[in-house]
Design an enzyme around this catalytic site. Structure first.
Site, mmCIF file in Angstrom:
data_model
loop_
_atom_site.group_PDB
_atom_site.id
_atom_site.type_symbol
_atom_site.label_atom_id
_atom_site.label_comp_id
_atom_site.label_asym_id
_atom_site.label_seq_id
_atom_site.Cartn_x
_atom_site.Cartn_y
_atom_site.Cartn_z
ATOM 1 N N ASP A 227 -7.321 -3.136 1.285
ATOM 2 C CA ASP A 227 -7.086 -1.943 2.501
ATOM 3 C C ASP A 227 -8.083 -0.738 1.921
ATOM 4 O O ASP A 227 -8.052 -0.503 0.618
ATOM 5 C CB ASP A 227 -5.587 -1.425 2.474
ATOM 6 C CG ASP A 227 -5.777 -0.453 3.578
ATOM 7 O OD1 ASP A 227 -5.886 -0.567 4.709
ATOM 8 O OD2 ASP A 227 -5.408 0.849 2.940
ATOM 9 N N GLU A 329 -10.349 -5.761 6.478
ATOM 10 C CA GLU A 329 -10.026 -5.056 8.142
ATOM 11 C C GLU A 329 -11.635 -5.017 8.561
ATOM 12 O O GLU A 329 -12.832 -4.866 7.771
ATOM 13 C CB GLU A 329 -9.749 -3.644 7.943
ATOM 14 C CG GLU A 329 -8.288 -3.402 7.515
ATOM 15 C CD GLU A 329 -7.748 -2.158 7.318
ATOM 16 O OE1 GLU A 329 -7.220 -1.531 8.380
ATOM 17 O OE2 GLU A 329 -8.332 -1.277 6.359
ATOM 18 N N CYS A 390 10.268 -7.138 7.553
ATOM 19 C CA CYS A 390 10.771 -7.568 8.933
ATOM 20 C C CYS A 390 9.459 -7.798 9.923
ATOM 21 O O CYS A 390 9.935 -8.527 10.742
ATOM 22 C CB CYS A 390 11.773 -6.740 9.410
ATOM 23 S SG CYS A 390 11.141 -4.917 9.971
ATOM 24 N N CYS A 406 10.158 1.808 7.723
ATOM 25 C CA CYS A 406 10.612 1.103 8.915
ATOM 26 C C CYS A 406 11.915 1.525 9.545
ATOM 27 O O CYS A 406 12.837 1.942 8.923
ATOM 28 C CB CYS A 406 10.789 -0.407 8.520
ATOM 29 S SG CYS A 406 10.976 -1.639 9.672
ATOM 30 N N CYS A 409 14.591 -1.774 9.368
ATOM 31 C CA CYS A 409 15.201 -2.489 8.033
ATOM 32 C C CYS A 409 15.181 -1.243 6.961
ATOM 33 O O CYS A 409 15.905 -1.467 6.026
ATOM 34 C CB CYS A 409 14.204 -3.537 7.441
ATOM 35 S SG CYS A 409 12.720 -3.297 7.198
ATOM 36 N N ASP A 416 -0.965 2.441 2.039
ATOM 37 C CA ASP A 416 -1.888 1.606 1.812
ATOM 38 C C ASP A 416 -1.418 0.135 1.408
ATOM 39 O O ASP A 416 -2.514 -0.512 1.338
ATOM 40 C CB ASP A 416 -3.082 2.593 0.902
ATOM 41 C CG ASP A 416 -3.392 3.602 1.461
ATOM 42 O OD1 ASP A 416 -3.728 3.640 2.769
ATOM 43 O OD2 ASP A 416 -3.587 4.800 0.851
#
Length: 485
Positions: A227, A329, A390, A406, A409, A416
């Site tokens: 990343d 990416e 998840c 999240c 969850c 990053d």
């Protein structure tokens, strides 16, 4: 004209050396670069004149078969017309190598071809404009593809046509050893002057396929995701599919460090006698002190670029040598800086200072050199907005949110690091560990299919209308895709 094909078992590579030419050789190099610019501008003016003449004749109702003959835009056609005109338009043409004029004509032919294909929709990417005239501020360069081009035995000189042996700042032994062992062959040489006024010679070479060096340290993690970012401590975050952070490389921020010096020099240049008079609104001969200040500005920019390039080369070489599969990416780096105005000026400068597009470009050829495999995730793959536990997506994540939490969850993880883990899971099926559909909620997952592309946050700019593709590796084979959990 048939293109040169690289033999089986060989690969293309460039060796770049800084030159230390004599004053006579500096004048000769500048003359060659000026000759290339003159040939480009002269033939471009002729092309525009023919196009304007044909357009005027059409407006008069003259039939197509009686219009002014079309001037060919290919390199052989432009070179043929140039050879017919050079004796009277450039009586000094014999002072320089024919390769200088060929350099300018080749650049014009490529520009006209790109403009024509862009108008017809045959060229991907942004719309290409019509070629423009080159000025004295255009970077000076000349390419030699014929004549004597060799590395001298003392390994401190490069011989070029019409210029002779030019001394180099550094030893050429790495390339010389390959040539002596008959494992390398020089195809061409491009001499270019950078913003600091230093001349460099880039030798295009074909070499026998490189192997991963024996001394290169092999990582115990064959698959990693990378990343990229602009933070001082997170230019590159490398992680494995199972969540292990392998490495974290900080951004050099070389342009940011040079801002204070650049501001001082640019203010000094504004007070001096420059080439433009704001009172009379005319161009004038700049003063010697203004030229000296501009040279110092160029050297400052060149040093910042060299520091950035050194960090990127070391990081990408280590990735290509130590791992078998590297997932990155596919960012639209230019589009990220396309909009924003003054309120996004700092972010745009940080994006330019990080050189995000260079990382993928370097990995693309280094992975071929060292036998590793590069996988490019889809541009709209939500690596930063997907939970590593998840697989749920958090669309309202902004650039200010450096910790991903999240909503489903409750997983908390560095933004990053989470993006690198999600990218690494795209490369896990390539190693044959398990099928994409049964390898977890993220592995093998491509771009989220949406009506509109996923927003890129505050850094978003104009995105090209790129369809949602599967991640592809450098061999052109699409990586298998699975359904999201």
């Amino acid at each position: 004209m048939a293109r040169f094909e690289i033999p089986e078992g060989w690969t293309a590579q460039a060796y770049r050396f800084a030159l230390d030419p004599t004053p006579t050789q500096v004048r000769a190099l500048a003359s060659h670069a000026g000759a290339a610019r003159f040939a480009h501008n002269h033939m471009l003016a002729l092309v525009k004149a023919v196009m304007d003449q044909r357009a005027a004749e059409r407006s008069y109702g003259i039939p197509e078969d009686r219009l002014t003959p079309v001037l060919g835009w290919s390199l052989p056609a432009l070179r043929k017309v140039w050879n017919q005109r050079k004796t009277w338009c450039a009586p000094w043409w014999a002072q320089n190598s024919k390769e200088a004029y060929n350099t300018g004509l080749d650049g014009l032919a490529r520009g006209l071809d790109a403009w024509s294909k862009s108008r017809k929709g045959e060229r991907a990417g942004r719309v290409v404009g019509f070629p423009r005239f080159k000025t004295a501020r255009t970077p000076r360069s000349v390419r030699f593809s014929t004549g004597t081009i060799r590395i001298e035995a003392d390994r401190r000189h490069i011989t070029l046509p019409r210029l002779g042996a030019v001394r180099t700042h550094e030893s050429t032994r790495k390339l010389a050893r390959r040539i002596e062992a008959s494992t390398a062959r020089i195809l061409s040489a491009t001499v270019r002057c950078d913003s600091a006024g230093r001349w460099h010679c880039a030798l295009q070479v074909i070499v026998e396929t490189k192997q991963r060096p024996a001394h290169a340290q092999r990582s115990r993690h064959p698959v990693v995701g990378v990343d990229v970012g602009v933070k001082a401590d997170a230019l590159l975050v490398v992680a494995t599919p199972d969540g292990i952070e392998v490495d974290r490389i900080g951004a050099p921020k070389s342009l940011t460090a040079a801002q204070a010096r650049l501001r001082t020099l640019q203010r000094r240049a504004a007070r001096q006698h420059g080439p433009y008079d704001p009172l009379t609104k005319t161009r004038r001969a700049p003063s010697k002190r203004w030229r000296k200040t501009q040279a110092r500005i160029g050297r400052t920019h060149a040093r910042a670029a060299a520091v950035r390039r050194d960090v990127l080369h070391k990081a990408t070489t280590a990735l290509a040598q130590q791992h078998d599969v590297v997932v990155v990416e596919t960012l639209n780096a230019a589009g990220m800086r396309a909009k924003g105005g003054a309120h996004k000026r700092g972010l745009n400068r940080a994006l330019a200072d990080a050189a995000l597009a260079e990382i993928r470009r370097m990995l693309s050829y280094k992975s071929r050199w060292y036998g590793s495999r590069l996988v490019e995730a889809d541009r709209y793959f939500p690596s930063s907005k997907m939970c590593t536990a998840c697989g749920r997506r958090k669309p309202n994540l902004t650039l200010a949110d450096r910790v991903f939490e999240c909503d489903e969850c409750g997983k908390r993880i560095d933004r990053d690091l989470g993006a690198a883990i999600n990218l690494a899971r795209l490369g896990a099926p390539i190693m044959g560990d398990e099928s994409p559909a049964g390898s977890g909620p993220v592995a093998g997952r491509g771009a989220t299919q949406e009506t509109e592309p996923a927003p890129a946050g505050d850094a978003a700019g104009d995105e090209a209308s790129t369809p949602h593709h599967q991640p592809v590796d450098q061999t052109g084979t699409a990586s298998p895709q699975g359904e999201a959990a």
